[in-house]
Design a protein around this motif. Structure first.
Motif, PDB file in Angstrom:
ATOM      1  N   GLN A   1       0.920  -1.468   0.106  1.00 15.54           N
ATOM      2  CA  GLN A   1       0.011   0.017  -0.121  1.00 15.54           C
ATOM      3  C   GLN A   1       0.912   1.207  -0.030  1.00 15.54           C
ATOM      4  O   GLN A   1       0.519   2.265  -0.586  1.00 15.54           O
TER       5      GLN A   1
ATOM      6  N   VAL B   1       0.873   3.996  -2.987  1.00 16.09           N
ATOM      7  CA  VAL B   1       0.640   5.596  -2.735  1.00 16.09           C
ATOM      8  C   VAL B   1       1.729   6.345  -3.262  1.00 16.09           C
ATOM      9  O   VAL B   1       1.500   7.287  -4.026  1.00 16.09           O
TER      10      VAL B   1
ATOM     11  N   ASP C   1       1.487   6.711  -7.039  1.00 14.35           N
ATOM     12  CA  ASP C   1       0.592   7.693  -7.564  1.00 14.35           C
ATOM     13  C   ASP C   1       1.105   9.158  -7.513  1.00 14.35           C
ATOM     14  O   ASP C   1       0.216   9.944  -8.250  1.00 14.35           O
TER      15      ASP C   1
END
Length: 148
Positions: free
Chosen positions: A140, A144, A147
């Motif tokens: 995760q 993130v 992105d």
């Protein structure tokens, strides 16, 4: 940086670095036992990302998230050690592809098996659910970060 006797928690960055060092040390030690003692931790940036059809240094740099100079140095070292070779690109005369040699092709499966052994040990010590939760959390964090 607080020492281990301090009550202040260590930063996540320090913990990640130390865990990575522990993992890398185990892999490097086992590779050395198998006759690959000349492999260094930064060489993983090459072995991890070279596909069977080869890859340009600039693309390796992007995949590994390191500077071009860092990647070029690792490729040069591995070429001198006989783990990779550079061949002309089949469609671009100016480009060269980094390819694993037969010796180089032995590293990835061996390193993956050793890495799995380290993970198995961590799973036994932590419990498999906690290790899988750590993996999911790290995935995760990386998702993130990508992105941005």
């Amino acid at each position: 940086m607080p020492d281990s006797s301090s009550s202040a928690p260590r930063s996540i960055g320090v913990l990640l670095r130390l865990a990575h060092q522990q993992f890398s040390s185990a892999v490097d030690g086992a590779l050395a036992e198998q006759g690959f003692g000349d492999i260094r931790p930064h060489h993983a940036n090459v072995f991890t990302f070279v596909p069977p059809e080869g890859i340009q240094v600039s693309d390796l740099t992007l995949k590994a998230g390191v500077r071009k100079q860092t990647m070029a140095q690792a490729v040069e070292e591995l070429e001198a050690l006989g783990y990779v070779e550079r061949r002309p690109h089949p469609t671009d005369r100016r480009a060269r592809l980094v390819m694993l040699t037969e010796r180089g092709k032995q590293i990835r499966p061996l390193a993956m098996a050793i890495g799995q052994s380290v993970e198995d040990d961590w799973g036994k010590r932590l419990g498999q659910p906690r290790l899988e939760a750590l993996r999911a959390t790290l995935e995760q964090i990386l998702d993130v970060s990508e992105d941005r």
